[in-house]
Design an enzyme around this catalytic site. Structure first.
Site, mmCIF file in Angstrom:
data_model
loop_
_atom_site.group_PDB
_atom_site.id
_atom_site.type_symbol
_atom_site.label_atom_id
_atom_site.label_comp_id
_atom_site.label_asym_id
_atom_site.label_seq_id
_atom_site.Cartn_x
_atom_site.Cartn_y
_atom_site.Cartn_z
ATOM 1 N N GLU A 99 -36.560 17.241 -53.599
ATOM 2 C CA GLU A 99 -37.304 18.325 -52.956
ATOM 3 C C GLU A 99 -37.845 19.284 -54.010
ATOM 4 O O GLU A 99 -37.242 19.471 -55.068
ATOM 5 C CB GLU A 99 -36.348 19.031 -51.965
ATOM 6 C CG GLU A 99 -36.856 20.276 -51.303
ATOM 7 C CD GLU A 99 -38.024 20.075 -50.349
ATOM 8 O OE1 GLU A 99 -38.991 19.413 -50.734
ATOM 9 O OE2 GLU A 99 -37.967 20.622 -49.224
ATOM 10 N N ASP A 103 -35.655 27.120 -49.834
ATOM 11 C CA ASP A 103 -35.749 28.552 -49.540
ATOM 12 C C ASP A 103 -34.571 28.912 -48.633
ATOM 13 O O ASP A 103 -33.488 29.249 -49.114
ATOM 14 C CB ASP A 103 -37.122 28.822 -48.906
ATOM 15 C CG ASP A 103 -37.384 30.291 -48.656
ATOM 16 O OD1 ASP A 103 -36.492 31.111 -48.937
ATOM 17 O OD2 ASP A 103 -38.470 30.633 -48.164
ATOM 18 N N THR A 107 -35.005 23.163 -43.966
ATOM 19 C CA THR A 107 -35.703 21.872 -44.041
ATOM 20 C C THR A 107 -34.765 20.772 -44.538
ATOM 21 O O THR A 107 -34.648 19.711 -43.927
ATOM 22 C CB THR A 107 -36.917 21.965 -45.009
ATOM 23 O OG1 THR A 107 -37.738 23.047 -44.585
ATOM 24 C CG2 THR A 107 -37.717 20.695 -45.044
#
Ligand code: IMP
Ligand code: MG
Length: 176
Positions: A99, A103, A107
């Protein structure tokens, strides 16, 4: 609107760290036979291209495109939708999710959960950047390139409105 982009992590520093991460991963996975890197598109395309060339053990690569959307207008929690799925069956494989940036962690947490249902042998997470201050759920990536402050970044694959992915460095974007 005009944007100002300031270098946060220079190209040379990214190169050095990605090389180091590749070596570490190669070491950790040297006894594994069915390693699959899963790149999350689009943000990870440059990172995975460099990282896979610094991994010295045999592995395969596949990609998944996901988009995230809000559960409802009353919730801040986002859900993910697979826009384009993996080509491969991941049953019994050792998966490393690649990835660009974590944050909130939402996800990656959702994707990991989703892929676990397909019964791989293991799943680990490798992310280039981690916004340390913003975690509202606990997710620990196995490998993190750099911890960064809570600021919006672009370059090295990452975008703002689909632009700036081509910048060779990681930049902090702001408007004026
Ligand atoms: P999370 O679900 O809150 O962890 O957000 C992760 C996703 O949001 C990443 O895969 C990126 O696509 C996007 N994202 C978060 N922060 C940034 C940023 O600073 N620049 C570009 N994309 C970001
Ligand atoms: Mg992304």
């Amino acid at each position: 609107m005009k944007y100002n982009i300031e270098v946060l992590i220079p190209q040379k520093e990214i190169y050095r760290r990605v090389l180091e991460m590749g070596k570490t991963i190669s070491d950790c996975y040297k006894s594994k036979k069915k390693i699959l890197l899963v790149g999350i598109l689009k943000g990870s395309f440059i990172f995975i291209a460099d990282l896979c060339r610094s991994i010295t053990i045999k592995h395969e690569i596949d990609f998944i495109t996901i988009s995230s959307y809000r559960n409802s207008t009353f919730s801040n929690k986002k859900n993910i939708r697979i826009v384009q799925d993996l080509e491969q069956n991941i049953f019994g494989k050792d998966i490393i999710i690649i990835e660009d940036i974590i944050d909130s962690g939402n996800t990656i947490k959702k994707l990991k959960h989703l892929l676990f249902k397909r019964k791989p042998n293991s799943i680990s997470i490798c992310c280039l950047l981690n916004k340390k201050e913003t975690k509202d759920i606990s997710i620990e990536a196995n490998w993190i390139g750099f911890n960064i402050p809570n600021t919006f970044v672009v370059g090295y694959g990452m975008d703002y409105g689909q632009k700036y992915r081509n910048l060779p460095f990681i930049g902090k974007i702001s408007h004026f």
